[in-house]
Design a protein around this motif. Structure first.
Motif, PDB file in Angstrom:
ATOM      1  N   GLU A  44     -22.232  13.698   9.189  1.00 53.56           N
ATOM      2  CA  GLU A  44     -22.410  14.992   9.833  1.00 53.56           C
ATOM      3  C   GLU A  44     -23.703  15.072  10.635  1.00 53.56           C
ATOM      4  OE1 GLU A  44     -22.002  18.056   6.949  1.00 53.56           O
ATOM      5  OE2 GLU A  44     -19.991  17.436   6.327  1.00 53.56           O
ATOM      6  N   HIS A  45     -24.409  13.966  10.747  1.00 57.65           N
ATOM      7  CA  HIS A  45     -25.655  13.961  11.508  1.00 57.65           C
ATOM      8  C   HIS A  45     -25.496  13.118  12.768  1.00 57.65           C
ATOM      9  CE1 HIS A  45     -27.222  15.641   7.778  1.00 57.65           C
ATOM     10  NE2 HIS A  45     -28.246  16.059   8.492  1.00 57.65           N
ATOM     11  N   SER A  46     -26.394  13.377  13.704  1.00 59.93           N
ATOM     12  CA  SER A  46     -26.283  12.745  15.010  1.00 59.93           C
ATOM     13  C   SER A  46     -27.571  12.009  15.348  1.00 59.93           C
ATOM     14  CB  SER A  46     -26.012  13.818  16.072  1.00 59.93           C
ATOM     15  OG  SER A  46     -26.211  13.306  17.379  1.00 59.93           O
ATOM     16  N   VAL A  47     -27.429  10.955  16.142  1.00 64.81           N
ATOM     17  CA  VAL A  47     -28.601  10.233  16.632  1.00 64.81           C
ATOM     18  C   VAL A  47     -29.347  11.059  17.676  1.00 64.81           C
ATOM     19  CG1 VAL A  47     -27.638   7.957  16.175  1.00 64.81           C
ATOM     20  CG2 VAL A  47     -27.223   9.047  18.392  1.00 64.81           C
ATOM     21  N   ASN A  48     -28.804  12.202  18.040  1.00 60.32           N
ATOM     22  CA  ASN A  48     -29.453  13.052  19.048  1.00 60.32           C
ATOM     23  C   ASN A  48     -30.463  14.022  18.453  1.00 60.32           C
ATOM     24  OD1 ASN A  48     -27.873  11.894  21.115  1.00 60.32           O
ATOM     25  ND2 ASN A  48     -26.176  13.273  20.642  1.00 60.32           N
ATOM     26  N   LYS A  50     -33.934  15.534  17.357  1.00 64.22           N
ATOM     27  CA  LYS A  50     -35.168  15.472  18.142  1.00 64.22           C
ATOM     28  C   LYS A  50     -36.357  14.903  17.363  1.00 64.22           C
ATOM     29  CE  LYS A  50     -33.823  19.261  21.201  1.00 64.22           C
ATOM     30  NZ  LYS A  50     -34.166  20.608  21.725  1.00 64.22           N
ATOM     31  N   THR A  51     -36.171  14.696  16.074  1.00 65.31           N
ATOM     32  CA  THR A  51     -37.209  14.091  15.239  1.00 65.31           C
ATOM     33  C   THR A  51     -36.628  12.837  14.591  1.00 65.31           C
ATOM     34  OG1 THR A  51     -36.570  15.457  13.351  1.00 65.31           O
ATOM     35  CG2 THR A  51     -38.338  16.295  14.771  1.00 65.31           C
ATOM     36  N   PRO A  52     -37.499  11.932  14.110  1.00 65.48           N
ATOM     37  CA  PRO A  52     -36.983  10.666  13.565  1.00 65.48           C
ATOM     38  C   PRO A  52     -36.318  10.819  12.210  1.00 65.48           C
ATOM     39  CG  PRO A  52     -39.363  10.724  13.405  1.00 65.48           C
ATOM     40  CD  PRO A  52     -38.964  11.928  14.194  1.00 65.48           C
ATOM     41  N   LEU A  53     -35.133  11.393  12.232  1.00 64.57           N
ATOM     42  CA  LEU A  53     -34.283  11.488  11.057  1.00 64.57           C
ATOM     43  C   LEU A  53     -33.384  10.259  11.047  1.00 64.57           C
ATOM     44  CD1 LEU A  53     -32.224  14.619   9.976  1.00 64.57           C
ATOM     45  CD2 LEU A  53     -31.194  12.347  10.020  1.00 64.57           C
ATOM     46  N   LEU A  54     -33.523   9.445  10.035  1.00 71.06           N
ATOM     47  CA  LEU A  54     -32.697   8.245   9.945  1.00 71.06           C
ATOM     48  C   LEU A  54     -31.644   8.440   8.862  1.00 71.06           C
ATOM     49  CD1 LEU A  54     -34.835   6.999  11.786  1.00 71.06           C
ATOM     50  CD2 LEU A  54     -34.678   4.905  10.432  1.00 71.06           C
ATOM     51  N   VAL A 237     -33.204   9.418  17.497  1.00 76.38           N
ATOM     52  CA  VAL A 237     -34.045  10.377  18.222  1.00 76.38           C
ATOM     53  C   VAL A 237     -33.624  10.434  19.691  1.00 76.38           C
ATOM     54  CG1 VAL A 237     -36.386  11.285  18.456  1.00 76.38           C
ATOM     55  CG2 VAL A 237     -35.916   9.609  16.687  1.00 76.38           C
ATOM     56  N   ASN A 238     -32.331  10.602  19.887  1.00 75.31           N
ATOM     57  CA  ASN A 238     -31.779  10.724  21.236  1.00 75.31           C
ATOM     58  C   ASN A 238     -32.139   9.513  22.110  1.00 75.31           C
ATOM     59  OD1 ASN A 238     -30.171  12.123  23.058  1.00 75.31           O
ATOM     60  ND2 ASN A 238     -31.912  13.188  23.982  1.00 75.31           N
ATOM     61  N   GLY A 239     -32.180   8.357  21.465  1.00 71.96           N
ATOM     62  CA  GLY A 239     -32.448   7.108  22.189  1.00 71.96           C
ATOM     63  C   GLY A 239     -33.918   6.799  22.368  1.00 71.96           C
ATOM     64  N   GLU A 240     -34.802   7.666  21.870  1.00 72.56           N
ATOM     65  CA  GLU A 240     -36.238   7.482  22.091  1.00 72.56           C
ATOM     66  C   GLU A 240     -36.885   6.508  21.110  1.00 72.56           C
ATOM     67  OE1 GLU A 240     -38.423  11.104  22.400  1.00 72.56           O
ATOM     68  OE2 GLU A 240     -36.922  12.076  23.674  1.00 72.56           O
ATOM     69  N   MET A 241     -36.233   6.240  19.988  1.00 75.29           N
ATOM     70  CA  MET A 241     -36.848   5.360  18.997  1.00 75.29           C
ATOM     71  C   MET A 241     -36.577   3.901  19.359  1.00 75.29           C
ATOM     72  SD  MET A 241     -36.488   5.232  14.847  1.00 75.29           S
ATOM     73  CE  MET A 241     -37.346   6.783  14.636  1.00 75.29           C
ATOM     74  N   THR A 242     -37.605   3.234  19.816  1.00 75.43           N
ATOM     75  CA  THR A 242     -37.502   1.825  20.172  1.00 75.43           C
ATOM     76  C   THR A 242     -38.639   1.073  19.484  1.00 75.43           C
ATOM     77  OG1 THR A 242     -38.885   2.102  22.137  1.00 75.43           O
ATOM     78  CG2 THR A 242     -36.502   2.344  22.426  1.00 75.43           C
ATOM     79  N   TYR A 243     -38.580  -0.236  19.566  1.00 73.69           N
ATOM     80  CA  TYR A 243     -39.608  -1.076  18.969  1.00 73.69           C
ATOM     81  C   TYR A 243     -40.049  -2.120  19.980  1.00 73.69           C
ATOM     82  CZ  TYR A 243     -37.809   0.998  14.670  1.00 73.69           C
ATOM     83  OH  TYR A 243     -37.405   1.895  13.715  1.00 73.69           O
ATOM     84  N   PRO A 244     -41.280  -2.616  19.859  1.00 73.05           N
ATOM     85  CA  PRO A 244     -41.760  -3.648  20.785  1.00 73.05           C
ATOM     86  C   PRO A 244     -41.095  -4.997  20.514  1.00 73.05           C
ATOM     87  CG  PRO A 244     -43.409  -3.198  19.105  1.00 73.05           C
ATOM     88  CD  PRO A 244     -42.321  -2.186  18.914  1.00 73.05           C
TER      89      PRO A 244
END
Length: 357
Positions: A44-48, A50-54, A237-244
């Motif tokens: 029931e949760h979405s990757v969209n 706005k905070t880093p909810l995993l 986080v709506n595609g904002e969570m990335t890693y180096p």
């Protein structure tokens, strides 16, 4: 047994990627595979958000089963993201005979330790989270408790176990350190060695989302950070969570109970979101030259490592150096660190900096 890092699979399509990888590498993942489940199970949760909810989609259970994962560590900050899904998560995992540890629905029901057997050898696995990582959450949250590191209590518990059962093997899986920090605090080295001295055999860490290296100490092994295992880039986080790029390399630790030998399994994450792919890169010993650059800092003396850490750590701005895990100085440093973290989280909320996990 083999211990791998963080898993967060938010959709059926992501879980299919993970399952496919496990099926293609069955010879690597035999019985007693242990992972850190980075987030509870919810459809029931979405990757969209706005905070880093995993979180993990229910389909992750089938993927884990394909990989012979039978222990899911839950002592991490994301277990408290959606605590209302805790009971359902436990139910889904246990129905597929997956064991859990590190969290509970009541304080006296937390399971920070779990007994398993391999090659007729009794093994006790411990799972704890660094309390700093819960700086923006209450523990418990809505009745869900996460086991936190209490150093003196853990040391005493291990000493008691070894006194009563000298032959038992002990594995400790920590959720600690900073995200994207390549080096553990000097206090972590000190504490890890004290745990080995007390009778632990294996110390493993996660949460940094990158390899932190490790060392052999006496008869034990310490790997301060395995890196991720499966958290797709550009998704949460709506595609904002990335890693180096340096987070693309990942490790798994294998312990052969018959021979008492330790091995490293090397993985690499490629692509992002639904184009994510895990590539298996083979197996080496801890003494192999491939691991040398990750092991080099830990050949230094305690004082030299402190100097090295101060110079080479990635995160320095307003971040104290922890050389001890108790005392007045530790408490002051923790207060300053939590204050800094709350400010950083507020800045990220208003898009004045990137989200970290």
């Amino acid at each position: 047994m083999i211990i791998i890092g963080d898993i967060a699979s938010p959709t059926e399509k992501h879980s299919a990627i993970l399952k496919h990888f496990f099926e293609d590498n069955k010879e690597v993942f035999t019985k007693n595979v242990i992972c850190n489940l980075e987030g509870l199970i919810s459809d029931e949760h979405s990757v969209n958000e706005k905070t880093p909810l995993l979180f993990n989609h229910p389909s992750v259970v089938e993927a884990l089963t394909a990989g012979n994962v039978n222990v899911c560590a839950l002592a991490n900050n994301h277990t408290l993201d959606i605590p209302e899904y805790f009971d359902a998560t436990i139910d889904k995992l246990e129905k597929q005979k997956l064991k859990v540890l590190g969290a509970g629905s009541q304080k006296n029901k937390i399971q920070p330790e779990l007994v398993i057997y391999e090659e007729e050898q009794k093994i006790i696995i411990f799972n704890f989270c660094w309390d700093f990582l819960l700086y923006h959450q209450k523990n418990p949250t809505n009745g869900v408790y996460v086991s936190i590191i209490e150093e003196e209590r853990l040391l005493n518990r291990i000493k008691t176990i070894k006194k009563e059962e000298p032959e038992v093997k002990i594995v400790i899986y920590f959720h600690w350190s900073f995200d994207l920090e390549i080096l553990p605090f000097p206090s972590y080295r000190k504490f890890s060695k004290e745990l080995i001295d007390a009778g632990a055999n294996v110390i493993v860490g996660c949460h940094s989302h990158c390899i932190q290296g490790g060392e052999l100490y006496k008869e034990g092994v310490i790997l301060y950070g395995l890196g991720n295992f499966f958290i797709p880039w550009s998704t949460y986080v709506n595609g904002e969570m990335t890693y180096p790029d340096f987070s693309k390399q990942e490790l798994g630790l294998e312990w052969n109970l018959k021979t008492n030998q330790f091995y490293l399994h090397w993985f690499e994450i490629q692509g992002e979101n639904l184009n994510t792919k895990i590539v298996y890169q083979g197996k080496t010993t801890i003494n192999d030259s491939r691991f040398e650059k990750y092991a080099q800092p830990y050949k230094l003396t305690e004082q030299d490592y402190l100097t090295f850490f101060k110079k080479n750590r990635r995160k320095k701005v307003l971040i104290p150096v922890f050389t001890e895990y108790k005392g007045v100085k530790y408490k002051i440093n923790m207060y300053l660190l939590k204050t800094r973290a709350r400010v950083a989280r507020t800045l990220a909320k208003y898009k004045l900096r990137k989200w970290n996990n």
